[in-house]
Design a protein around this motif. Structure first.
Motif, PDB file in Angstrom:
ATOM      1  N   PRO A  92     138.006 -69.867  45.436  1.00  0.00           N
ATOM      2  CA  PRO A  92     137.597 -68.438  45.618  1.00  0.00           C
ATOM      3  C   PRO A  92     138.865 -67.785  46.455  1.00  0.00           C
ATOM      4  O   PRO A  92     139.617 -68.253  47.185  1.00  0.00           O
ATOM      5  CB  PRO A  92     136.411 -68.807  46.597  1.00  0.00           C
ATOM      6  CG  PRO A  92     136.635 -70.095  47.408  1.00  0.00           C
ATOM      7  CD  PRO A  92     137.393 -70.998  46.347  1.00  0.00           C
ATOM      8  N   SER A 116     140.034 -66.888  41.433  1.00  0.00           N
ATOM      9  CA  SER A 116     140.485 -65.863  42.381  1.00  0.00           C
ATOM     10  C   SER A 116     141.840 -65.414  41.801  1.00  0.00           C
ATOM     11  O   SER A 116     142.714 -66.226  41.278  1.00  0.00           O
ATOM     12  CB  SER A 116     140.749 -66.304  43.788  1.00  0.00           C
ATOM     13  OG  SER A 116     141.563 -67.320  44.014  1.00  0.00           O
ATOM     14  N   THR A 172     137.269 -63.638  42.514  1.00  0.00           N
ATOM     15  CA  THR A 172     137.306 -62.864  43.655  1.00  0.00           C
ATOM     16  C   THR A 172     138.578 -62.588  43.720  1.00  0.00           C
ATOM     17  O   THR A 172     139.635 -63.194  43.458  1.00  0.00           O
ATOM     18  CB  THR A 172     136.615 -63.487  44.679  1.00  0.00           C
ATOM     19  OG1 THR A 172     137.252 -64.794  44.691  1.00  0.00           O
ATOM     20  CG2 THR A 172     135.125 -63.482  44.809  1.00  0.00           C
ATOM     21  N   SER A 199     128.759 -69.772  44.457  1.00  0.00           N
ATOM     22  CA  SER A 199     129.870 -70.235  43.279  1.00  0.00           C
ATOM     23  C   SER A 199     130.068 -71.852  43.486  1.00  0.00           C
ATOM     24  O   SER A 199     130.341 -72.872  42.934  1.00  0.00           O
ATOM     25  CB  SER A 199     130.936 -69.583  43.070  1.00  0.00           C
ATOM     26  OG  SER A 199     130.702 -68.242  42.501  1.00  0.00           O
ATOM     27  N   LYS A 205     130.644 -65.967  46.361  1.00  0.00           N
ATOM     28  CA  LYS A 205     131.420 -67.116  46.939  1.00  0.00           C
ATOM     29  C   LYS A 205     130.790 -68.614  47.085  1.00  0.00           C
ATOM     30  O   LYS A 205     131.071 -69.440  46.351  1.00  0.00           O
ATOM     31  CB  LYS A 205     132.708 -66.780  47.593  1.00  0.00           C
ATOM     32  CG  LYS A 205     133.570 -65.478  47.266  1.00  0.00           C
ATOM     33  CD  LYS A 205     134.514 -65.247  48.411  1.00  0.00           C
ATOM     34  CE  LYS A 205     134.951 -63.852  48.442  1.00  0.00           C
ATOM     35  NZ  LYS A 205     135.884 -63.527  49.392  1.00  0.00           N
ATOM     36  N   ASN A 236     134.442 -71.042  40.702  1.00  0.00           N
ATOM     37  CA  ASN A 236     134.880 -69.971  41.448  1.00  0.00           C
ATOM     38  C   ASN A 236     136.385 -69.672  40.812  1.00  0.00           C
ATOM     39  O   ASN A 236     137.026 -70.717  40.143  1.00  0.00           O
ATOM     40  CB  ASN A 236     135.354 -70.428  42.781  1.00  0.00           C
ATOM     41  CG  ASN A 236     134.126 -69.779  44.030  1.00  0.00           C
ATOM     42  OD1 ASN A 236     134.191 -68.509  43.838  1.00  0.00           O
ATOM     43  ND2 ASN A 236     133.514 -70.525  44.561  1.00  0.00           N
TER      44      ASN A 236
END
Length: 794
Positions: A484, A465, A332, A455, A452, A463
């Motif tokens: 995340p 990011s 993410t 996960s 998220k 996760n």
């Protein structure tokens, strides 16, 4: 087999075009551009091993001649008996030469494993005799050597003679005063293959000969005088003979090429294969690529990878792990934060490794062989097929889910995007769950908060990011595993100047649960950044310590080398002194023998003999040439039950020979070394023996007895500087430390007394910057306490 559509999305073919620029031959360039990831793990492993061996070989040799022409068609002509041209035979010669030179180079002894390259070298065919014969006979694409055959040499010799005769006769026309008035110019020229002279039209009846041509105006006729017609005929016949002989030579070479044509094609193919391998190495060296460790278990551990098509001085490297603790990574983060580049980098690293290429990342990075790499990246909108962006994505997902299994790598960008958020979220969760159950290794990007949360709570899903700097409100393009990220859409919109009332309204419409979740993420991210900063500082300190350690070890090795040189020189000097002393002693004894062997010995002779005897007594070896005493401990620890006061043993802690002064218990044994007394344990003590490097001279007296004079010296490990000024003490201590280093001691005791403390302070300041002092401390109880400083040498 990975389909071309996926490889195109991953920009794999762009990499191949870059690598092909390093190839030498056009055939190798074509092979590189058509190179695909291998369809089996064994094939991929073999390709990467070939590149690994070539990479090792390039540390020793890089000047390999790989320049060859494509002779496939030429060899086909030779096989059916078509006569090859001079240019074609030169192409064959170059292949044979390159093949021979390359085979020789690959079988040279480099003391490294290049067995896979040598296996290819066995396929390289060479025929040195044919190669040399073509090279000698054919000078260029249009020229053959006069000495290509004896007949050709004789024919060309005859042609030169005929030409000379023709020119001589024609010159008699051009230089004749009588004939020159009939000629347009005093030159000889050619018409067809006949020598002619230019005759004025009005005088053609005055020159007996054959007219071959005339000028465009008709004013000049080109006449072959009858006197040289026969010579021109002979020249023409000789030229035809020359052409026939050249054709015969070329056909003879063709006949020699024909039976080995397939071997030559195989050699050319092998050369281009090696060219492909070497081009991969050149690309790896220029782009700082490293050898990937490849497996077939779906495990990926890429460290600091750079997308190879981006500027390596600007791109932010990423590190990503997959397949060991988790099978799916959900990435993410903000738009334009690098999520798509991360997807492509992971897929591209695997595809490159499966094609035998090194990858741009840190050493010992791990990639996996996959039976297929499937991806849904980018806008799949198709006007021709009447598909929307969403429909295009769904079509791709349909195809992916139909074949997904544990042998696949699946890359999905913005799963479930392009439709109503709630339904898109549900679809994204369903797709991810299906892929998790299939066992496929997946990297998925999303903005959906539910994904998220999924996960964080689902096994085998992790996760990740793309980092976002909340201070600058800009992405850093760094991939953070295990955390995340947030889309930060409102923050970015605010930075880009969206109206504040709109921003405030948007914030008020975000749910409390959403805000709480984002705050938790931000707090976790701040903790992570703080940890990373501290880790970076520790890494820097570690690097400095390791650098200092390396410098110290280098200095210590240098000092040890100097010590060995000095000791060796000292021994050589001692040998020379002993030899000289022996020579002097033997000479004196010889003179005394001569006197004693006389029939009559006078008082003068007796006086001389006594004088010589006295000189013998003075023959000695200087003390300063002795090596001294070396303590050798046997390696056996002392038997505590047999240990008694007065025993001489070796202390490992003090690195010297010590004397037992008192035994209180197994762990409290008082030992003494010079003026220093300390306590050690029985485990620190070893049996030892002292061996002396002795300097001696044997002198034979008149009564036949031999006397040996021995001088020994041992280095003391303590220095008393009480009463000296700081400068005097520093000078004496420096000299003392140099001698200790040469003697191989590790600890010294400097006795400076307590007094005002000025001498101690001056010495301590000097020890802090002394290159040979590793550490120093004041003495403990039994060592002299603050009146003594104990130095530990490097």
């Amino acid at each position: 087999m990975i389909n071309n559509k996926t490889l195109t999305k991953l920009q794999y073919f762009d990499i191949l075009n870059t690598v092909s620029a390093y190839c030498i031959s056009s055939l190798a360039k074509r092979k590189i551009r058509n190179l695909l990831p291998q369809s089996t793990y064994g094939q991929a492993e073999t390709l990467i091993s070939e590149t690994k061996q070539a990479y090792a070989l390039f540390q020793y040799e890089t000047s390999f001649d790989l320049s060859v022409d494509d002779v496939t068609e030429v060899c086909s002509l030779a096989r059916v008996g078509s006569c090859l041209s001079m240019g074609q035979l030169l192409q064959i010669m170059r292949v044979l030469r390159t093949s021979r030179n390359l085979q020789t180079a690959l079988f040279a002894n480099y003391c490294i494993d290049i067995s896979l390259l040598q296996a290819k070298a066995y396929l390289l065919y060479n025929d040195k005799q044919l190669e040399d014969d073509i090279d000698f006979a054919i000078l260029s694409d249009e020229e053959i050597n006069d000495k290509a055959s004896a007949d050709l040499y004789n024919i060309r010799k005859r042609i030169k003679a005929i030409n000379a005769d023709i020119k001589q006769k024609l010159q008699s026309y051009t230089k004749s005063n009588e004939m020159s008035k009939y000629l347009q110019d005093s030159i000889v020229t050619l018409r067809g293959d006949r020598y002619v002279i230019p005759v004025k039209q009005e005088y053609k009846s005055f020159v007996n000969g054959i007219v071959h041509d005339q000028s465009s105006t008709g004013a000049t006729l080109f006449v072959e005088p009858m006197a040289i017609v026969q010579l021109n005929n002979s020249l023409r016949e000789a030229v035809l003979e020359e052409k026939a002989e050249i054709q015969r030579i070329l056909q003879a070479f063709t006949d020699r090429v024909s039976p080995i044509a397939s071997k030559i094609v195989q050699a050319q193919d092998t050369i281009s294969d090696l060219d492909v391998i070497f081009s991969k190495v050149k690309y790896a060296l220029d782009n700082k690529c490293t050898l990937p460790l490849i497996n077939n278990e779906g495990v990926i551990d890429i460290k600091k990878a750079r997308h190879p098509l981006l500027d390596r001085n600007k791109v932010i490297p990423i590190s990503i792990r997959l397949g060991k603790d988790y099978d799916i990574i959900v990435i993410t983060g903000p738009n334009t934060g690098g999520k798509t580049v991360t997807l492509k980098t992971v897929g591209l690293m695997c595809a490159m490794a499966m094609s035998g290429m090194f990858i741009p990342c840190q050493e010992e990075s791990v990639v996996s062989y996959f039976e297929d790499i499937l991806c849904d990246i980018g806008d799949e909108q198709s006007i021709e097929q009447n598909l929307s962006t969403f429909s295009g994505h769904i079509t791709n997902l349909r195809d992916i889910l139909n074949v997904a299994n544990s042998s696949n790598l699946i890359l999905i960008d913005e799963v479930g995007a392009g439709t109503e958020p709630n339904e898109g979220t549900a679809l994204a969760l369903a797709v991810t769950e299906f892929l998790r159950k299939s066992g496929a290794k997946c990297v998925i990007t999303t903005h959906y908060g539910k994904l998220k949360e999924y996960s964080l709570t689902t096994d085998r899903v992790e996760n990740a990011s793309m980092e976002f700097d909340l201070q600058t409100l800009a992405p850093t393009y760094k991939l953070i595993m295990g955390v995340p990220g947030s889309s930060n859409a409102i923050a970015i919109a605010s930075k880009l100047g969206l109206r504040q009332d709109v921003i405030d309204f948007a914030k008020n419409n975000v749910s409390d649960e959403k805000l709480a979740f984002e705050r938790v993420i931000q707090n976790a991210d701040e903790i992570r950044k703080d940890y990373e900063n501290k880790l970076t500082e520790l890494e820097k300190e570690k690097a400095l310590i390791l650098a200092e350690k390396a410098r110290t070890e280098k200095l210590n090795a240098s000092l040890q080398n100097e010590r060995n040189k000095l000791l060796s020189a000292s021994r050589d000097d001692a040998k020379r002194i002993v030899a000289k002393a022996k020579e002097e002693a033997y000479e004196l004894v010889s003179q005394i023998k001569d006197i004693l062997n006389r029939d009559v010995i006078s008082d003068k002779d007796l006086f001389t003999a006594r004088s010589l005897s006295k000189q013998i007594s003075n023959v000695e070896i200087a003390d300063n040439k002795d090596d001294g005493e070396e303590i050798i401990f046997t390696g056996d620890k002392v038997d505590f039950d047999k240990l008694k006061v007065g025993d001489v043993v070796y202390s490992q802690k003090m690195s010297v020979q010590v004397k037992i002064a008192d035994i209180r218990s197994r762990t409290r044994i008082k030992v003494k070394c010079g003026g220093i007394t300390t306590e050690v344990g029985a485990d620190d003590l070893f049996y030892c023996k002292a061996e002396k490097n002795q300097r001696y001279s044997k002198i034979r007296h008149t009564n036949g007895e031999t006397k040996t004079r021995i001088n020994t010296r041992s280095f003391n490990n303590e220095l008393n500087v009480i009463g000296q000024t700081v400068d005097e003490a520093v000078a004496n201590v420096d000299r003392f430390i140099d001698e200790a280093v040469l003697a191989g001691l590790s600890q010294l005791w400097i006795i400076h007394g307590m007094g005002t403390g000025k001498l101690r302070a001056g010495l301590h300041a000097h020890f802090k910057r002394h290159p040979n002092v590793a550490d120093f401390r004041l003495g403990v109880y039994g060592e002299g306490e603050s009146g003594v400083t104990v130095i530990t040498l490097k």
